[in-house]
Scaffold this motif. Structure first.
Motif, PDB file in Angstrom:
ATOM      1  N   ASN A 138     -25.413 -10.311 -49.291  1.00 12.49           N
ATOM      2  CA  ASN A 138     -24.975 -11.704 -49.227  1.00 12.49           C
ATOM      3  C   ASN A 138     -25.408 -12.486 -50.456  1.00 12.49           C
ATOM      4  O   ASN A 138     -26.381 -12.148 -51.126  1.00 12.49           O
ATOM      5  CB  ASN A 138     -25.507 -12.382 -47.948  1.00 12.49           C
ATOM      6  N   ASN A 139     -24.643 -13.535 -50.726  1.00 10.92           N
ATOM      7  CA  ASN A 139     -24.890 -14.408 -51.883  1.00 10.92           C
ATOM      8  C   ASN A 139     -24.771 -13.671 -53.220  1.00 10.92           C
ATOM      9  O   ASN A 139     -25.498 -13.957 -54.172  1.00 10.92           O
ATOM     10  CB  ASN A 139     -26.268 -15.071 -51.772  1.00 10.92           C
ATOM     11  N   GLY A 140     -23.853 -12.711 -53.267  1.00 10.66           N
ATOM     12  CA  GLY A 140     -23.541 -12.042 -54.518  1.00 10.66           C
ATOM     13  C   GLY A 140     -24.562 -11.027 -54.994  1.00 10.66           C
ATOM     14  O   GLY A 140     -24.540 -10.618 -56.160  1.00 10.66           O
ATOM     15  N   LYS A 141     -25.444 -10.556 -54.105  1.00  8.98           N
ATOM     16  CA  LYS A 141     -26.509  -9.632 -54.514  1.00  8.98           C
ATOM     17  C   LYS A 141     -26.083  -8.176 -54.289  1.00  8.98           C
ATOM     18  O   LYS A 141     -26.641  -7.467 -53.444  1.00  8.98           O
ATOM     19  CB  LYS A 141     -27.791  -9.957 -53.759  1.00  8.98           C
ATOM     20  N   LEU A 142     -25.099  -7.746 -55.064  1.00 12.36           N
ATOM     21  CA  LEU A 142     -24.590  -6.379 -54.924  1.00 12.36           C
ATOM     22  C   LEU A 142     -25.587  -5.336 -55.409  1.00 12.36           C
ATOM     23  O   LEU A 142     -25.412  -4.149 -55.142  1.00 12.36           O
ATOM     24  CB  LEU A 142     -23.267  -6.232 -55.686  1.00 12.36           C
ATOM     25  N   PHE A 143     -26.635  -5.764 -56.114  1.00 14.48           N
ATOM     26  CA  PHE A 143     -27.650  -4.804 -56.551  1.00 14.48           C
ATOM     27  C   PHE A 143     -28.501  -4.319 -55.374  1.00 14.48           C
ATOM     28  O   PHE A 143     -29.248  -3.347 -55.504  1.00 14.48           O
ATOM     29  CB  PHE A 143     -28.550  -5.414 -57.629  1.00 14.48           C
ATOM     30  N   ARG A 144     -28.386  -4.982 -54.237  1.00 10.64           N
ATOM     31  CA  ARG A 144     -29.121  -4.533 -53.048  1.00 10.64           C
ATOM     32  C   ARG A 144     -28.353  -3.382 -52.392  1.00 10.64           C
ATOM     33  O   ARG A 144     -27.780  -3.526 -51.327  1.00 10.64           O
ATOM     34  CB  ARG A 144     -29.272  -5.681 -52.048  1.00 10.64           C
ATOM     35  N   HIS A 145     -28.356  -2.243 -53.032  1.00 12.11           N
ATOM     36  CA  HIS A 145     -27.530  -1.165 -52.504  1.00 12.11           C
ATOM     37  C   HIS A 145     -28.202  -0.390 -51.378  1.00 12.11           C
ATOM     38  O   HIS A 145     -27.554   0.369 -50.665  1.00 12.11           O
ATOM     39  CB  HIS A 145     -27.098  -0.212 -53.631  1.00 12.11           C
ATOM     40  N   ILE A 146     -29.505  -0.564 -51.201  1.00 10.72           N
ATOM     41  CA  ILE A 146     -30.221   0.066 -50.079  1.00 10.72           C
ATOM     42  C   ILE A 146     -31.155  -0.981 -49.470  1.00 10.72           C
ATOM     43  O   ILE A 146     -31.801  -1.744 -50.184  1.00 10.72           O
ATOM     44  CB  ILE A 146     -31.051   1.279 -50.536  1.00 10.72           C
ATOM     45  N   THR A 147     -31.215  -1.001 -48.150  1.00 13.22           N
ATOM     46  CA  THR A 147     -32.193  -1.834 -47.444  1.00 13.22           C
ATOM     47  C   THR A 147     -33.143  -0.920 -46.678  1.00 13.22           C
ATOM     48  O   THR A 147     -32.701  -0.013 -45.968  1.00 13.22           O
ATOM     49  CB  THR A 147     -31.514  -2.781 -46.445  1.00 13.22           C
ATOM     50  N   ALA A 148     -34.441  -1.147 -46.837  1.00 16.15           N
ATOM     51  CA  ALA A 148     -35.456  -0.418 -46.074  1.00 16.15           C
ATOM     52  C   ALA A 148     -36.187  -1.408 -45.177  1.00 16.15           C
ATOM     53  O   ALA A 148     -36.571  -2.493 -45.627  1.00 16.15           O
ATOM     54  CB  ALA A 148     -36.432   0.284 -47.011  1.00 16.15           C
ATOM     55  N   HIS A 260     -27.521   2.119 -46.451  1.00 17.43           N
ATOM     56  CA  HIS A 260     -26.834   1.743 -47.682  1.00 17.43           C
ATOM     57  C   HIS A 260     -25.932   0.537 -47.430  1.00 17.43           C
ATOM     58  O   HIS A 260     -25.267   0.464 -46.394  1.00 17.43           O
ATOM     59  CB  HIS A 260     -26.020   2.917 -48.210  1.00 17.43           C
ATOM     60  N   ASN A 261     -25.911  -0.377 -48.389  1.00 16.54           N
ATOM     61  CA  ASN A 261     -25.185  -1.641 -48.231  1.00 16.54           C
ATOM     62  C   ASN A 261     -23.854  -1.696 -48.969  1.00 16.54           C
ATOM     63  O   ASN A 261     -23.079  -2.623 -48.756  1.00 16.54           O
ATOM     64  CB  ASN A 261     -26.046  -2.799 -48.745  1.00 16.54           C
ATOM     65  N   ILE A 262     -23.615  -0.751 -49.870  1.00 19.82           N
ATOM     66  CA  ILE A 262     -22.387  -0.802 -50.658  1.00 19.82           C
ATOM     67  C   ILE A 262     -21.585   0.478 -50.462  1.00 19.82           C
ATOM     68  O   ILE A 262     -22.133   1.520 -50.090  1.00 19.82           O
ATOM     69  CB  ILE A 262     -22.668  -1.016 -52.166  1.00 19.82           C
ATOM     70  N   ASN A 263     -20.277   0.380 -50.674  1.00 12.93           N
ATOM     71  CA  ASN A 263     -19.410   1.537 -50.516  1.00 12.93           C
ATOM     72  C   ASN A 263     -19.215   2.247 -51.864  1.00 12.93           C
ATOM     73  O   ASN A 263     -19.859   1.911 -52.857  1.00 12.93           O
ATOM     74  CB  ASN A 263     -18.062   1.122 -49.905  1.00 12.93           C
ATOM     75  N   ASP A 264     -18.324   3.233 -51.882  1.00  7.02           N
ATOM     76  CA  ASP A 264     -18.125   4.014 -53.107  1.00  7.02           C
ATOM     77  C   ASP A 264     -17.563   3.190 -54.256  1.00  7.02           C
ATOM     78  O   ASP A 264     -17.645   3.603 -55.420  1.00  7.02           O
ATOM     79  CB  ASP A 264     -17.183   5.192 -52.826  1.00  7.02           C
ATOM     80  N   ASP A 269     -20.402  -2.900 -48.108  1.00  8.08           N
ATOM     81  CA  ASP A 269     -19.894  -1.996 -47.071  1.00  8.08           C
ATOM     82  C   ASP A 269     -19.734  -2.782 -45.778  1.00  8.08           C
ATOM     83  O   ASP A 269     -20.721  -3.269 -45.207  1.00  8.08           O
ATOM     84  CB  ASP A 269     -20.876  -0.846 -46.877  1.00  8.08           C
ATOM     85  N   ALA A 270     -18.516  -2.893 -45.292  1.00  9.42           N
ATOM     86  CA  ALA A 270     -18.239  -3.693 -44.092  1.00  9.42           C
ATOM     87  C   ALA A 270     -18.955  -3.125 -42.875  1.00  9.42           C
ATOM     88  O   ALA A 270     -19.259  -3.871 -41.931  1.00  9.42           O
ATOM     89  CB  ALA A 270     -16.722  -3.755 -43.838  1.00  9.42           C
ATOM     90  N   THR A 271     -19.251  -1.823 -42.871  1.00 10.66           N
ATOM     91  CA  THR A 271     -19.903  -1.234 -41.694  1.00 10.66           C
ATOM     92  C   THR A 271     -21.398  -1.522 -41.669  1.00 10.66           C
ATOM     93  O   THR A 271     -22.081  -1.166 -40.695  1.00 10.66           O
ATOM     94  CB  THR A 271     -19.694   0.299 -41.645  1.00 10.66           C
TER      95      THR A 271
END
Length: 275
Positions: A138-148, A260-264, A269-271
């Motif tokens: 959220n808020n344009g933070k596409l670098f957050r590709h993994i959340t732990a 993972h927060n982003i798709n290929d 990632d909507a899921t």
């Protein structure tokens, strides 16, 4: 990665009685593709270490200053360092300068689920998902590709409360690695993914940001899917063996999950909507 436990790390569990209780930690899947959601096979830190971190974060201010003495602070920072090392290894993603100096600490206060809420979906939604669902990009933070997420307390169901879980309404439960067990919910999956995708296309990354309050709105659909997962688990003696769409992770002190927060395509990632 779903078929093999590729990345492992040594546990950082220590206690006063046994200062070097260590062993290999493996990450095991909780969901089938497309969402990659994994949980540690055992706690990565002890209850005693969890209590140390809770005390540390409860006594730190926005500037990073703490009222604890140097010994307590150094102990907490040492545990955090061990946690970082484990996350680096199991995600195969070393820490970098773009990360915050301290992880985000969130404390949710207990809220009882009474009979009135159980029979009122809106009230139940307010109790179980007070902030709705969101994506971590959220808020344009596409670098957050993994959340732990590291849980510091336990949350076990009783007669009055079964909240506190992290809910992934679009996740397909991992049941013996057989994705076919959730094929019966393919239509639900398709409809929910469309709702989640439409939210992201409208730049709505929190379901509460969907101002349409009707039951058929995209935001309400995702929230109600989370409630459905709660209702399914609450009625089952073995929640993790349910085949319905949606996964709820109940907190266990010292357990780690990541997803993972982003798709290929490198986009949200909507899921990965969760709450």
């Amino acid at each position: 990665l779903h078929m093999q436990q590729l990345f492992t790390a040594e546990s950082a569990v220590t206690t006063a009685d046994s200062p070097s209780m260590s062993g290999a930690i493996q990450m095991t899947p909780l969901s089938c593709p497309p969402l990659l959601l994994l949980q540690s096979s055992a706690p990565i830190i002890s209850n005693e270490q969890c209590a140390t971190l809770i005390e540390y974060f409860d006594h730190i201010n926005a500037e990073g200053d703490t009222t604890l003495d140097a010994t307590q602070t150094d102990n907490a920072k040492s545990i955090l360092g061990d946690v970082h090392d484990i996350i680096d290894k199991v995600t195969n993603c070393p820490r970098h300068d773009g990360e915050a100096k301290l992880p985000r600490y969130v404390r949710y206060h207990p809220r009882l689920i009474d009979e009135e809420a159980l029979f009122d979906s809106k009230k139940l939604n307010d109790v179980l998902l007070p902030d709705g669902c969101h994506v971590d990009t959220n808020n344009g933070k596409l670098f957050r590709h993994i959340t732990a997420i590291l849980y510091l307390t336990d949350n076990t169901p009783d007669d009055c409360s079964f909240g506190g879980g992290t809910t992934f309404p679009l996740a397909k439960p991992w049941i013996g690695g057989d994705a076919s067990t959730v094929e019966m919910h393919e239509n639900d999956d398709y409809a929910l993914r469309n709702s989640a995708t439409r939210l992201l296309e409208r730049n709505v990354q929190h379901t509460k940001g969907d101002t349409d309050q009707s039951a058929n709105s995209d935001g309400r659909r995702l929230e109600m899917a989370g409630i459905d997962a709660f209702n399914r688990d609450a009625k089952s003696d073995a929640p993790h063996n349910n085949v319905g769409l949606g996964v709820r992770v109940m907190p266990q002190a010292g357990r780690l999950i990541f997803f993972h927060n982003i798709n290929d395509d490198g986009m949200s990632d909507a899921t990965s909507f969760h709450g």
